[in-house]
Structures are given as C-alpha cells and as structure tokens.
Motif scaffolding. Structure first.
Motif, PDB file in Angstrom:
ATOM      1  N   GLY A 168       0.782  -1.230   0.000  1.00 54.54           N
ATOM      2  CA  GLY A 168       0.000   0.000   0.000  1.00 54.54           C
ATOM      3  C   GLY A 168       0.814   1.281   0.000  1.00 54.54           C
ATOM      4  N   LYS A 169       2.131   1.162  -0.101  1.00 54.86           N
ATOM      5  CA  LYS A 169       2.996   2.346  -0.112  1.00 54.86           C
ATOM      6  C   LYS A 169       3.701   2.456  -1.452  1.00 54.86           C
ATOM      7  CE  LYS A 169       5.113   3.460   3.686  1.00 54.86           C
ATOM      8  NZ  LYS A 169       6.008   3.479   4.850  1.00 54.86           N
ATOM      9  N   SER A 170       3.957   3.681  -1.871  1.00 55.00           N
ATOM     10  CA  SER A 170       4.676   3.924  -3.126  1.00 55.00           C
ATOM     11  C   SER A 170       6.168   3.714  -2.927  1.00 55.00           C
ATOM     12  CB  SER A 170       4.426   5.349  -3.621  1.00 55.00           C
ATOM     13  OG  SER A 170       3.063   5.503  -3.970  1.00 55.00           O
ATOM     14  N   VAL A 171       6.765   2.951  -3.830  1.00 57.96           N
ATOM     15  CA  VAL A 171       8.195   2.647  -3.777  1.00 57.96           C
ATOM     16  C   VAL A 171       8.936   3.580  -4.728  1.00 57.96           C
ATOM     17  CG1 VAL A 171       9.950   0.882  -4.259  1.00 57.96           C
ATOM     18  CG2 VAL A 171       7.796   0.241  -3.150  1.00 57.96           C
ATOM     19  N   ALA A 172      10.014   4.183  -4.246  1.00 59.27           N
ATOM     20  CA  ALA A 172      10.851   5.050  -5.083  1.00 59.27           C
ATOM     21  C   ALA A 172      11.951   4.233  -5.759  1.00 59.27           C
ATOM     22  CB  ALA A 172      11.469   6.160  -4.243  1.00 59.27           C
ATOM     23  N   ALA A 173      12.544   3.308  -5.023  1.00 60.34           N
ATOM     24  CA  ALA A 173      13.644   2.477  -5.533  1.00 60.34           C
ATOM     25  C   ALA A 173      13.893   1.376  -4.515  1.00 60.34           C
ATOM     26  CB  ALA A 173      14.917   3.306  -5.728  1.00 60.34           C
ATOM     27  N   LEU A 174      14.727   0.444  -4.884  1.00 59.83           N
ATOM     28  CA  LEU A 174      15.149  -0.551  -3.918  1.00 59.83           C
ATOM     29  C   LEU A 174      16.556  -1.011  -4.218  1.00 59.83           C
ATOM     30  CD1 LEU A 174      14.865  -3.553  -5.362  1.00 59.83           C
ATOM     31  CD2 LEU A 174      12.496  -3.226  -4.776  1.00 59.83           C
ATOM     32  N   GLU A 175      17.124  -1.639  -3.209  1.00 62.98           N
ATOM     33  CA  GLU A 175      18.489  -2.134  -3.330  1.00 62.98           C
ATOM     34  C   GLU A 175      18.527  -3.560  -2.817  1.00 62.98           C
ATOM     35  OE1 GLU A 175      23.033  -0.843  -2.104  1.00 62.98           O
ATOM     36  OE2 GLU A 175      21.376   0.547  -1.810  1.00 62.98           O
ATOM     37  N   VAL A 183      12.986   1.685  -0.516  1.00 65.49           N
ATOM     38  CA  VAL A 183      12.912   3.103  -0.189  1.00 65.49           C
ATOM     39  C   VAL A 183      11.580   3.604  -0.735  1.00 65.49           C
ATOM     40  CG1 VAL A 183      13.966   5.371  -0.494  1.00 65.49           C
ATOM     41  CG2 VAL A 183      15.424   3.325  -0.362  1.00 65.49           C
ATOM     42  N   PHE A 184      10.746   4.118   0.169  1.00 66.47           N
ATOM     43  CA  PHE A 184       9.424   4.582  -0.223  1.00 66.47           C
ATOM     44  C   PHE A 184       9.442   6.071  -0.551  1.00 66.47           C
ATOM     45  CE2 PHE A 184       8.772   0.895   2.549  1.00 66.47           C
ATOM     46  CZ  PHE A 184       8.004   0.094   1.714  1.00 66.47           C
TER      47      PHE A 184
END
Length: 150
Positions: A54-61, A138-139
């Motif tokens: 339910g949260k917007s993701v900016a990027a991930l690692e 990272v949200f």
C-alpha cells in the motif's frame, strides 16, 4: 546461438546461475536454456514495481550473502532432480534498482509445457524463499524497509 545438448549422462541441465550488479539480459537467459529436446520453455521475469504494502516505492536495493550463488545451485539441482529439466538458468541482480528494472530472471526448458511451468514456478518460489538475498525498499514518503529473503 544456444548450446544444444544430446541426451547423455554428461548432460548438465544447469546452464547459467549468477548474481550480478549489471542489468540482466532476457536474451542471454533464453539462449542459455535452448535445447532441441525441449518442447516447452518457461521464462519468468521479476521487475521492480512502484508499490508494496500500500505504499509507493521510489527504488530498492538488493544485497546478498556470499553463499547466495551456492544456494542458487542447491535449489537448481533440486529442481533438476524433481522435474524432467533439459535446461535451467537463473540470474538475480543486486545493487540499487529503479522502478521497472529487471531484478530476477529464471528459465526452464522441459520436454512438455506443463513440466516447464511447474519447474519454473518451483525454481522462482524456492529462490525467493531460500536464497540469502535481501531487499531494502525506499518509499516515496522517505520511509525505508528491509525485507528478509526476496
């Protein structure tokens, strides 16, 4: 051009296993599982989506334990033992990925499509649950989250 293998005791169906920091190639993975005796090939491509829980993701690692490739091999060997696999490949990316980037590709070739679907599903499910690869999300609201095995 894909390698073509004859049926023999020396035939190793595990053609490609890797963890990489560079972008993954669907063409490379597809070529790795080419086999004249296979009537069905299933490819799964996992990509970074723009939301989670339910949260917007900016990027991930993604990061991994040094044993990750050994664990991938153990899982691949089990899939090969349990299904009539002609060829198998799996690659996973580590490092910082953006939305839409390819994170993982698995492919399995078998004599028939049903076997290929079942083997590919077992491969990706076990990789996701058993290989020590961790996801740091990272949200867009600034929150961050670590997810166990990805």
């Amino acid at each position: 051009m894909a390698d073509h293998w004859s049926m023999s005791e020396n035939h190793d169906p595990i053609r490609l296993l890797a963890i990489r920091e560079t972008p993954l190639s669907l063409d490379e993975v597809h070529a790795a599982v080419g086999d004249d005796a296979a009537g069905g090939t299933t490819l799964f491509v996992g990509t970074v989506r723009d939301h989670d829980g339910g949260k917007s993701v900016a990027a991930l690692e993604y990061s991994c334990h040094p044993s990750a490739e050994q664990e991938m091999r153990r899982i691949a060997e089990k899939v090969v033992a349990d299904f009539p696999v002609r060829a198998l490949a799996a690659v996973h990316r580590v490092g910082r990925l953006a939305i839409g980037d390819t994170a993982v590709i698995v492919a399995v070739s078998c004599p028939h499509r049903g076997e290929a679907f079942a083997a590919a599903r077992k491969l990706i499910d076990d990789l996701k649950h058993e290989v020590p690869i961790w996801k740091h999300q990272v949200f867009t609201d600034g929150d961050e989250e670590w997810v166990g095995a990805c």
